[in-house]
Write an enzyme that holds these catalytic residues in place. Structure first.
Site, PDB file in Angstrom:
ATOM      1  N   HIS A  87       0.718  -1.127   0.159  1.00 54.74           N
ATOM      2  CA  HIS A  87      -0.007  -0.195   0.090  1.00 54.74           C
ATOM      3  C   HIS A  87       0.963   1.125   0.050  1.00 54.74           C
ATOM      4  CE1 HIS A  87      -3.793   2.219   1.337  1.00 54.74           C
ATOM      5  NE2 HIS A  87      -2.881   3.098   1.794  1.00 54.74           N
ATOM      6  N   GLU A  88       1.869   1.329   0.994  1.00 53.97           N
ATOM      7  CA  GLU A  88       2.674   2.440   1.148  1.00 53.97           C
ATOM      8  C   GLU A  88       3.444   2.535  -0.087  1.00 53.97           C
ATOM      9  OE1 GLU A  88       1.691   4.600   3.081  1.00 53.97           O
ATOM     10  OE2 GLU A  88       0.692   3.211   4.433  1.00 53.97           O
ATOM     11  N   HIS A 124       1.590   4.923  -2.857  1.00 52.96           N
ATOM     12  CA  HIS A 124       1.631   6.266  -2.446  1.00 52.96           C
ATOM     13  C   HIS A 124       3.313   6.621  -3.005  1.00 52.96           C
ATOM     14  CE1 HIS A 124      -1.792   6.558  -0.304  1.00 52.96           C
ATOM     15  NE2 HIS A 124      -1.623   5.861   0.619  1.00 52.96           N
ATOM     16  N   HIS A 167       3.433   6.714  -6.765  1.00 49.78           N
ATOM     17  CA  HIS A 167       2.614   8.022  -7.163  1.00 49.78           C
ATOM     18  C   HIS A 167       3.248   9.191  -7.154  1.00 49.78           C
ATOM     19  CE1 HIS A 167      -1.492   9.648  -7.848  1.00 49.78           C
ATOM     20  NE2 HIS A 167      -0.907   9.896  -8.692  1.00 49.78           N
TER      21      HIS A 167
HETATM   22 ZN   LIG Z   1      -2.878   5.152   2.186  1.00 49.22          ZN
END
Ligand SMILES: [Zn+2]
Length: 605
Positions: free
Chosen positions: A390-391, A394, A397
């Site tokens: 998940h991280e 980020h 992105h």
């Molecule tokens: Zn998040």
């Protein structure tokens, strides 16, 4: 798994090396002094910035340079603080930078009103004669959008001054719930009497012992019930404030005013609610599974949260977690995969393990001109591997946004902030479902998927609908009393939990314990982000590399386009039901697979 206590014991390869931002205190101070000098000189732009293209450009350059410096100083200060909050010097540095940021805000107060006084034709002329200024068009456009909703200078000053006296409703709500109210005691699963608080309520709702859950549920809402009028008055005050502000600024209503800040339209908000409302049967099926697995004759409001499955006993090392994540990331092609590999294995993006004084949880941070920083508290669970993926979403992105854009367009907006992270989680889940040899692991993944959609798509949409109803009531001239709020909320609970769940009456007061209703139409973004992510994953897996390329182009947009324009790059249109339907279909599929696999497993036993 190796447990560390003090930070010094942890090998360097698992910790951030923040000296690459500033080698020492002297380097930090040098940038700090530089920023201070620029802030002190900045107000001189007020007189000149509207006189010609060059003057406007010069102001914008200074404005962005100060912003960049403060971001860098903040990153260094905040990252140092988060890995060891017990060091006073770290805390002091964060305070210093926050103060500097406040001073920068005061010194540049004139920028927005001065920009809004410029007319469109003059700006177009200036862009034509000064291409360097044209590079700031998006930044200026974002301010100019507010022109029709901006009042005279005098009125804006009154609004700003009054603004300082408003906004207390949510603070008061938090203070009452977090510290003033005494909810009373309940007996835990061992029979020990414990004080119930707003914080330990959620763990109690996940307790395996139904008696404990029921006691927590009834005790909490019995107390909330005594304060219904207080909470309703606070809510009424808050909503009235937002409705009045929208009216003064000539927005159609408070919903339009709020989503205008996200650069989206109410049609996106309404499309989400309508599409989810049309597919609630999928959610009802999920609750049927809950009922079956928990083995209860009827599913009550206090039966919603206990986990269906125990923890997996498999433990992951961080190296295995990284391998899993990189394996998943192969689908993105070389640039994504190789950059991530470099970040995780050579460039020190990760601060891996918990240590005394380290901040809890996980996040991704960083700013233009530096590597992304990922904070973890990795303990080796299966969930920790998903958190890492998940991280990394980020951070990647951010990598694409910062690498392919000018500094002042390198931040993507909050509206799309959870897309890349959720895409990674969904990809990893699908990969596990395809490859895992263990039924228990598959069930675990499916359960996690179901819970994610239930919590992020359905529940947040229910909250979004409640917010919309509350604001519409106030706009119609109604007063939000406790009775009216209870009735409205209970109506939605019945709608979203369906005919087969027992909607115990105290749940009508749940709105009192949700702080998000004071965030002013924020929660719908959780639902739209997971829907976009579900669509992206579906398209990546069905259309292959041609679509992956489009998705990477979307990541590269950063803040150079409005969120809806950047989503268009990835063929995504949130005004239509399809994107939301993709997420619902993905939820349906998880429910279906869980049911089948669970039936197989129980038949076997
Ligand atoms: Zn998040």
């Amino acid at each position: 798994m190796q447990q560390y206590n003090s930070r010094d014991e942890i090998p360097a390869k698992y910790k951030w090396d923040l000296s690459v931002i500033y080698a020492d205190d002297a380097a930090f101070s040098a940038d700090f002094d530089k920023a201070e000098k620029m802030i002190a000189a900045f107000p001189a732009h007020e007189k000149t910035m509207s006189s010609c293209a060059d003057a406007l450009l010069s102001m914008l350059k200074d404005y962005c340079a100060i912003d960049l410096l403060i971001n860098r100083l903040y990153e260094y200060a905040a990252r140092s603080f988060d890995v060891d909050t017990s060091v006073n010097a770290n805390q002091a540095r964060v305070g210093k930078v926050m103060d500097l940021a406040n001073r920068a805000g005061s010194a540049s107060y004139f920028v927005t009103p001065s920009l809004l006084r410029l007319d469109g034709n003059t700006l177009e002329k200036w862009y034509a004669e000064c291409p360097e200024l044209a590079a700031y068009r998006r930044l200026i456009d974002k301010e100019m959008r507010f022109k029709p909703y901006t009042l005279s200078d005098e009125c804006e000053k009154v609004m700003a001054d009054m603004g300082q006296c408003l906004g207390t409703a949510s603070d008061v709500r938090d203070i009452i719930s977090d510290s003033d109210i005494r909810f009373g005691k309940i007996k835990d699963e061992t029979g020990k009497s414990v004080e119930l608080t707003d914080t330990n309520y959620v763990p109690f709702m996940m307790n395996k012992d139904r008696r404990v859950r029921r006691a927590a549920f009834n005790t909490l809402y019995k107390t909330y019930n005594q304060f219904g009028n207080t909470y309703a008055t606070l809510m009424n005050g808050f909503v009235k404030e937002r409705v009045t502000d929208a009216k003064i600024r000539h927005f159609e209503n408070s919903l339009t005013a709020s989503v205008f800040h996200d650069e989206v339209t109410p049609s996106i908000y309404n499309n989400l609610i309508d599409t989810v409302s049309n597919n609630l049967d999928a959610l009802f099926e999920y609750y049927d599974i809950k009922k079956e697995v928990l083995g209860v004759s009827s599913l009550h409001m206090y039966d919603i949260y206990p986990p269906l499955l125990g923890d997996l006993d498999r433990e992951y090392s961080i190296e295995e977690g990284i391998r899993e994540t990189l394996d998943m990331a192969k689908i993105y092609g070389d640039e994504y995969h190789d950059t991530l590999e470099g970040g995780l294995t050579k460039k020190g993006w990760l601060d891996v393990f918990p240590n005394r004084g380290k901040r809890g949880g996980a996040y991704s941070s960083g700013c233009y001109g530096m590597e992304p920083y990922i904070l973890l508290n990795f303990k080796g669970t299966f969930d920790d591997v998903f958190t890492l993926a998940h991280e990394c979403g980020h951070s990647m992105h951010s990598y694409f946004s910062r690498t392919y854009n000018k500094p002042h367009e390198s931040d993507y907006t909050i509206f799309v902030a959870e897309v890349a992270s959720t895409v990674n989680e969904l990809l990893l889940a699908n990969k596990k479902l395809r490859e895992s040899q263990s039924d228990d692991e598959k069930l675990y993944v499916l359960n996690q998927l179901m819970d994610t959609y239930k919590g992020t798509l359905f529940r947040q949409t229910m909250f979004a609908e409640f917010e919309k109803e509350m604001h519409a009531l106030v706009e119609k001239g109604e007063i939000l009393t406790a009775d009216l709020l209870n009735k409205t909320y209970y109506g939605l609970v019945k709608k979203y939990f369906g005919p087969r769940v027992v909607c115990d009456e105290p749940i009508a007061r749940e709105w009192m314990r949700i702080p998000h209703f004071y965030y002013n139409f924020y929660v719908y973004k959780y639902s739209t982000c997971i829907s976009v992510a579900a669509t992206v994953v579906k398209k990546m897996e069905t259309e292959g590399p041609a679509y992956v390329k489009k998705y990477i182009e979307f990541l590269k947009c950063g803040g150079s386009k409005s969120p809806l324009d950047s989503l268009k790059v990835a063929d995504i249109d949130l005004t239509k039901p399809e994107v939301i339907e993709d997420a619902i279909e993905s939820f349906r599929s998880a429910v279906r697979q869980f049911k089948e696999l669970y039936a197989q497993k129980t038949n076997k036993n």
